[in-house]
Design a protein around this motif. Structure first.
Motif, short mmCIF file in Angstrom:
data_model
loop_
_atom_site.label_atom_id
_atom_site.label_comp_id
_atom_site.label_asym_id
_atom_site.label_seq_id
_atom_site.Cartn_x
_atom_site.Cartn_y
_atom_site.Cartn_z
N PHE A 122 0.91 -1.07 0.09
CA PHE A 122 -0.07 -0.04 -0.05
C PHE A 122 0.96 1.33 -0.03
O PHE A 122 1.51 1.70 1.00
CB PHE A 122 -0.88 0.00 1.05
N THR A 123 1.08 1.76 -1.17
CA THR A 123 2.05 2.98 -1.29
C THR A 123 0.95 4.07 -1.92
O THR A 123 0.74 3.96 -2.93
CB THR A 123 3.12 2.86 -2.20
N ILE B 255 -0.15 10.72 9.54
CA ILE B 255 -1.43 10.28 9.77
C ILE B 255 -1.59 8.95 9.12
O ILE B 255 -2.26 7.89 9.33
CB ILE B 255 -2.56 11.39 8.87
N LEU B 256 -1.07 8.74 7.80
CA LEU B 256 -1.12 7.33 6.99
C LEU B 256 -0.35 6.52 7.92
O LEU B 256 -1.03 5.24 8.00
CB LEU B 256 -0.35 7.69 5.71
N SER B 257 0.52 6.52 8.64
CA SER B 257 1.26 5.59 9.32
C SER B 257 0.23 5.22 10.51
O SER B 257 0.26 3.88 10.93
CB SER B 257 2.48 6.07 9.93
N PHE B 258 -0.31 6.11 11.17
CA PHE B 258 -1.05 5.76 12.22
C PHE B 258 -2.33 4.91 11.69
O PHE B 258 -2.83 3.96 12.30
CB PHE B 258 -1.71 7.06 12.93
N THR C 195 -7.04 3.21 -0.95
CA THR C 195 -6.90 4.76 -1.35
C THR C 195 -7.36 5.45 -0.12
O THR C 195 -8.23 5.37 0.71
CB THR C 195 -7.80 4.98 -2.64
N LEU C 196 -6.55 6.51 0.14
CA LEU C 196 -6.88 7.55 1.22
C LEU C 196 -7.86 8.57 1.02
O LEU C 196 -7.52 9.18 -0.17
CB LEU C 196 -5.27 8.26 1.70
N PRO D 105 -19.07 14.58 0.12
CA PRO D 105 -18.38 13.50 -0.20
C PRO D 105 -16.99 13.09 0.17
O PRO D 105 -16.32 14.04 0.48
CB PRO D 105 -18.56 13.45 -1.89
N TYR D 106 -16.40 11.88 0.24
CA TYR D 106 -15.18 11.62 0.41
C TYR D 106 -14.25 12.45 -0.50
O TYR D 106 -14.45 12.31 -1.88
CB TYR D 106 -14.65 10.14 0.23
N LEU D 107 -13.12 12.97 -0.23
CA LEU D 107 -12.20 13.67 -1.10
C LEU D 107 -11.00 12.75 -0.99
O LEU D 107 -10.24 12.39 0.02
CB LEU D 107 -11.84 15.06 -0.17
N LYS D 108 -10.57 12.28 -2.37
CA LYS D 108 -9.42 11.42 -2.54
C LYS D 108 -8.25 12.20 -2.35
O LYS D 108 -7.96 13.42 -2.85
CB LYS D 108 -9.39 10.88 -3.90
N TYR D 109 -7.16 11.73 -1.55
CA TYR D 109 -5.99 12.31 -1.28
C TYR D 109 -5.21 12.18 -2.52
O TYR D 109 -4.74 10.82 -3.24
CB TYR D 109 -5.19 11.80 -0.06
N VAL D 110 -4.52 13.11 -3.13
CA VAL D 110 -3.48 13.08 -4.32
C VAL D 110 -2.26 13.67 -3.94
O VAL D 110 -2.30 14.78 -3.17
CB VAL D 110 -4.01 13.85 -5.63
#
Length: 141
Positions: free
Chosen positions: A15-16, A27-30, A59-60, A68-73
């Protein structure tokens, strides 16, 4: 001939989302592993900020109340998205031809119309080629 019903090797899940450290890394590590920074204050902030994010299908996303959910880019993908919106296949969508601006007014006066056009059209989009209105008689002054 032998039929295999299961893979012969174990599949490693990967998961990268990012390639370098950024503000989203803690935040992603947590969210992925439950890892927090050693500093108690930083750990508290990460927990608080992580509550606004979720991982869905690897996907984050940022979540919010009634939106709506906002996709992290990442930065590179964000630049590509903006280029596509302004110059690519969607460039006609953002053109002045599709501009529609409205505002409810209690009384239609020259001063209020001037203020509306200045604030909502000229300051936001620049000087338009033309303004089309369905109430032409009210704007004769």
């Amino acid at each position: 001939m032998e039929v295999q019903k299961h893979p012969s090797i174990e599949e490693a899940s990967t998961f990268t989302i990012w390639s370098v450290n950024s503000w989203i890394t803690p935040i992603l590590s947590f969210l992925q592993d439950g890892r927090l920074p050693q500093d108690v204050e930083k750990a508290r902030k990460v927990k608080k900020r992580a509550a606004k994010f979720m991982i869905l299908n690897d996907t984050l996303y940022k979540r919010g109340f009634s939106m709506p959910y906002l996709k992290y880019v990442d930065e590179e993908e964000a630049k590509y998205i903006l280029e596509e919106i302004h110059e690519g296949v969607y460039s006609d969508h953002a053109s002045p031809r599709s501009l529609v601006e409205v505002e409810a007014l209690s009384a239609i006066t020259k001063v209020k119309i001037h203020s509306f056009v200045w604030k909502n059209i000229i300051c936001r989009f620049g000087i338009p080629w033309m303004i089309i209105s369905d109430n032409g008689q009210q704007f004769n002054n």
